[in-house]
Write a protein that holds these residues in place. Structure first.
Motif, PDB file in Angstrom:
ATOM      1  N   ASP A 179      -4.910   2.059  -6.882  1.00  0.00           N
ATOM      2  CA  ASP A 179      -6.057   2.021  -5.978  1.00  0.00           C
ATOM      3  C   ASP A 179      -5.758   1.128  -4.776  1.00  0.00           C
ATOM      4  O   ASP A 179      -5.184   0.042  -4.918  1.00  0.00           O
ATOM      5  CB  ASP A 179      -7.268   1.489  -6.742  1.00  0.00           C
ATOM      6  N   SER A 180      -6.146   1.582  -3.580  1.00  0.00           N
ATOM      7  CA  SER A 180      -5.806   0.868  -2.352  1.00  0.00           C
ATOM      8  C   SER A 180      -6.391  -0.546  -2.327  1.00  0.00           C
ATOM      9  O   SER A 180      -5.769  -1.472  -1.801  1.00  0.00           O
ATOM     10  CB  SER A 180      -6.270   1.654  -1.124  1.00  0.00           C
ATOM     11  N   GLU A 181      -7.572  -0.720  -2.905  1.00  0.00           N
ATOM     12  CA  GLU A 181      -8.164  -2.058  -2.925  1.00  0.00           C
ATOM     13  C   GLU A 181      -7.371  -3.002  -3.823  1.00  0.00           C
ATOM     14  O   GLU A 181      -7.221  -4.192  -3.526  1.00  0.00           O
ATOM     15  CB  GLU A 181      -9.620  -1.983  -3.394  1.00  0.00           C
TER      16      GLU A 181
ATOM     17  N   LYS B 172       0.820  -1.211   0.000  1.00  0.00           N
ATOM     18  CA  LYS B 172       0.000   0.000   0.000  1.00  0.00           C
ATOM     19  C   LYS B 172       0.855   1.262   0.000  1.00  0.00           C
ATOM     20  O   LYS B 172       0.412   2.312  -0.420  1.00  0.00           O
ATOM     21  CB  LYS B 172      -0.936  -0.001   1.215  1.00  0.00           C
ATOM     22  N   ASN B 173       2.107   1.128   0.446  1.00  0.00           N
ATOM     23  CA  ASN B 173       2.953   2.312   0.596  1.00  0.00           C
ATOM     24  C   ASN B 173       4.216   2.283  -0.266  1.00  0.00           C
ATOM     25  O   ASN B 173       5.045   3.171  -0.182  1.00  0.00           O
ATOM     26  CB  ASN B 173       3.365   2.472   2.071  1.00  0.00           C
TER      27      ASN B 173
ATOM     28  N   GLN C 244       2.770   3.555  -5.747  1.00  0.00           N
ATOM     29  CA  GLN C 244       2.033   4.772  -5.431  1.00  0.00           C
ATOM     30  C   GLN C 244       1.106   5.120  -6.590  1.00  0.00           C
ATOM     31  O   GLN C 244       1.485   5.061  -7.752  1.00  0.00           O
ATOM     32  CB  GLN C 244       3.008   5.929  -5.174  1.00  0.00           C
TER      33      GLN C 244
END
Length: 229
Positions: free
Chosen positions: A18-20, A9-10, A15
């Motif tokens: 999408d987070s999902e 996620k990071n 970067q």
């Protein structure tokens, strides 16, 4: 899995994804621990997936038929390696080995393809990563063809700062990874003795310094200008 979750996620390389989708990728990954000096894969090995660096550091290099090594890059936490295999499935184009004991997350090509086929945005994101790598490779090739030695050394230091840099006061950047002059010379494609003279000149002028064995970029603007074609 939480550690891999947080990484994907990071990650610098992911970067904007999408987070999902990043979470979905994390569920495909399995952790791997590699000892220092171990070889992750060699030039010509099957391209069976990619690796995310969680901790430690890796080096990317190619070997000549005479056994001479050309160091292409040093990778650290936040980087991906072997991602081209996810797109073309061809054999590895370089050798990657472990400099400092590493924690990695491996994503198998077949699992990635199933996930990306259902989520095409992942393919687009990986293409953007490969595009950035290609642009960087072109910059390095152009630098070796046209830049004088100080420019190539400056480019190498800036590249290392991008991966391992820690901002200090007054715009200074500490390369938080211990490198020898031979390492820098190898990446710059020059003899160690010549690179040593450049580094010593910059130390005397205050362009760079050494702090507890680490290189510190004191005048980043100067180095950026020197590395510009």
């Amino acid at each position: 899995m939480a550690k891999i979750d947080d990484f994907l996620k990071n990650s610098f390389s992911l970067q904007g994804l999408d987070s999902e989708l990043a979470l979905g990728l994390s569920k495909l990954a399995r952790p791997i621990k590699m000892a220092a000096n171990a070889t992750l894969f060699e030039n010509g090995d099957p391209g069976n997936g990619c690796y995310a660096v969680l901790e430690g550091s890796l080096k990317v290099s190619i070997l000549s038929v005479d056994g001479d090594e050309q160091l292409l890059a040093v990778l650290g936490p936040g980087d991906l390696v072997g991602e081209l295999a996810l797109l073309d499935g061809r054999p590895r184009s370089a050798t990657v080995s472990v400099l400092k004991e590493a924690q990695l997350a491996f994503i198998e090509k077949s699992a990635f393809e199933r996930f990306a086929d259902e989520n095409p945005a992942v393919y687009r994101h990986m293409l953007s990563i490969v595009g950035k790598r290609l642009r960087h490779a072109n910059d390095v090739l152009a630098a070796r063809s046209f830049l004088p030695l100080p420019g190539r050394v400056a480019q190498t230091l800036l590249q290392l700062a991008e991966t391992f840099g820690k901002p200090l006061d007054d715009g200074r950047v500490l390369i938080h990874y211990k490198l020898s002059q031979a390492d820098i010379a190898n990446m710059a494609g020059a003899a160690r003795e010549n690179v040593s003279r450049v580094l010593n000149d910059w130390k005397r002028s205050g362009t760079i310094s050494r702090i507890s064995g680490y290189y510190c970029l004191e005048q980043v603007d100067f180095l950026e200008q020197a590395s510009t074609l």
